[in-house]
Write a protein that holds these residues in place. Sequence first.
Motif, PDB file in Angstrom:
ATOM      1  N   ALA A   6      40.149 -75.681 133.560  1.00 28.52           N
ATOM      2  CA  ALA A   6      39.011 -74.762 133.609  1.00 28.52           C
ATOM      3  C   ALA A   6      37.835 -75.294 132.787  1.00 28.52           C
ATOM      4  O   ALA A   6      36.686 -75.255 133.240  1.00 28.52           O
ATOM      5  N   GLN A   7      38.107 -75.802 131.590  1.00 24.47           N
ATOM      6  CA  GLN A   7      37.027 -76.309 130.750  1.00 24.47           C
ATOM      7  C   GLN A   7      36.407 -77.584 131.341  1.00 24.47           C
ATOM      8  O   GLN A   7      35.205 -77.812 131.200  1.00 24.47           O
ATOM      9  N   ALA A   8      37.218 -78.395 132.000  1.00 23.82           N
ATOM     10  CA  ALA A   8      36.675 -79.590 132.658  1.00 23.82           C
ATOM     11  C   ALA A   8      35.704 -79.187 133.769  1.00 23.82           C
ATOM     12  O   ALA A   8      34.647 -79.800 133.941  1.00 23.82           O
ATOM     13  N   GLN A   9      36.052 -78.150 134.518  1.00 23.89           N
ATOM     14  CA  GLN A   9      35.158 -77.689 135.572  1.00 23.89           C
ATOM     15  C   GLN A   9      33.888 -77.096 134.961  1.00 23.89           C
ATOM     16  O   GLN A   9      32.784 -77.315 135.472  1.00 23.89           O
ATOM     17  N   ARG A  10      34.033 -76.381 133.844  1.00 22.69           N
ATOM     18  CA  ARG A  10      32.857 -75.834 133.156  1.00 22.69           C
ATOM     19  C   ARG A  10      31.937 -76.959 132.689  1.00 22.69           C
ATOM     20  O   ARG A  10      30.721 -76.879 132.847  1.00 22.69           O
ATOM     21  N   LEU A  11      32.526 -78.017 132.118  1.00 22.08           N
ATOM     22  CA  LEU A  11      31.730 -79.159 131.674  1.00 22.08           C
ATOM     23  C   LEU A  11      31.005 -79.826 132.839  1.00 22.08           C
ATOM     24  O   LEU A  11      29.879 -80.306 132.692  1.00 22.08           O
ATOM     25  N   ARG A  12      31.650 -79.864 133.995  1.00 22.13           N
ATOM     26  CA  ARG A  12      31.009 -80.449 135.173  1.00 22.13           C
ATOM     27  C   ARG A  12      29.748 -79.680 135.548  1.00 22.13           C
ATOM     28  O   ARG A  12      28.703 -80.260 135.829  1.00 22.13           O
ATOM     29  N   ILE A  15      23.447 -77.325 125.995  1.00 17.78           N
ATOM     30  CA  ILE A  15      24.079 -78.142 124.946  1.00 17.78           C
ATOM     31  C   ILE A  15      25.097 -77.316 124.178  1.00 17.78           C
ATOM     32  O   ILE A  15      26.204 -77.786 123.894  1.00 17.78           O
ATOM     33  N   ALA A  16      24.755 -76.070 123.869  1.00 17.72           N
ATOM     34  CA  ALA A  16      25.705 -75.192 123.178  1.00 17.72           C
ATOM     35  C   ALA A  16      26.937 -74.932 124.044  1.00 17.72           C
ATOM     36  O   ALA A  16      28.077 -74.961 123.551  1.00 17.72           O
ATOM     37  N   ASP A  17      26.721 -74.690 125.336  1.00 22.81           N
ATOM     38  CA  ASP A  17      27.853 -74.476 126.255  1.00 22.81           C
ATOM     39  C   ASP A  17      28.733 -75.714 126.352  1.00 22.81           C
ATOM     40  O   ASP A  17      29.960 -75.616 126.412  1.00 22.81           O
ATOM     41  N   SER A  18      28.117 -76.882 126.362  1.00 19.48           N
ATOM     42  CA  SER A  18      28.915 -78.109 126.468  1.00 19.48           C
ATOM     43  C   SER A  18      29.754 -78.318 125.221  1.00 19.48           C
ATOM     44  O   SER A  18      30.913 -78.744 125.308  1.00 19.48           O
ATOM     45  N   ARG A  19      29.207 -78.024 124.068  1.00 18.18           N
ATOM     46  CA  ARG A  19      29.988 -78.157 122.822  1.00 18.18           C
ATOM     47  C   ARG A  19      31.138 -77.172 122.792  1.00 18.18           C
ATOM     48  O   ARG A  19      32.246 -77.507 122.381  1.00 18.18           O
ATOM     49  N   GLU A  20      30.884 -75.944 123.216  1.00 16.20           N
ATOM     50  CA  GLU A  20      31.943 -74.942 123.248  1.00 16.20           C
ATOM     51  C   GLU A  20      33.049 -75.343 124.221  1.00 16.20           C
ATOM     52  O   GLU A  20      34.240 -75.238 123.914  1.00 16.20           O
TER      53      GLU A  20
END
Length: 125
Positions: free
Chosen positions: A17-23, A92-97
């Motif tokens: 899930a986090q990998a898809q969010r990062l995408r 950027i904040a979302d990517s760090r999270e």
Amino acid sequence: MSDILGAISVSSSGMTAQAQRLRHVSENIANADTPGYRRKSIAFHEVMEGGVTPGRVRLDRSPLDRVYAPGHPLADDSGHYDGSNVELILEIADSREAQRSYDANLKLFDQARQMTSRLLELLRR
């Protein structure tokens, strides 16, 4: 043993899930200057045994920035065109999270894998 396998399953679903969010965050950052681009976001849904699954991709419906550039090919009669609604600071904040959540799930996965390996070694003796 089923608790350990459950932990592996939960951490694996979290990493996916986090990998898809990062995408999607990466796509948002890459298209921050694309005219008419709307920010993408994704929600997660809890599944049985505590895992998560990514939901549908949603487009941010907030208004697009109006950019004044009279020489731009997309500019209207007033010299404005629709920019994107991507906020780089938010992305950027979302990517760090997302990266921290991915790392936490990876550590849990690795610990559960090590516990399984040690348990199998004990059973072999």
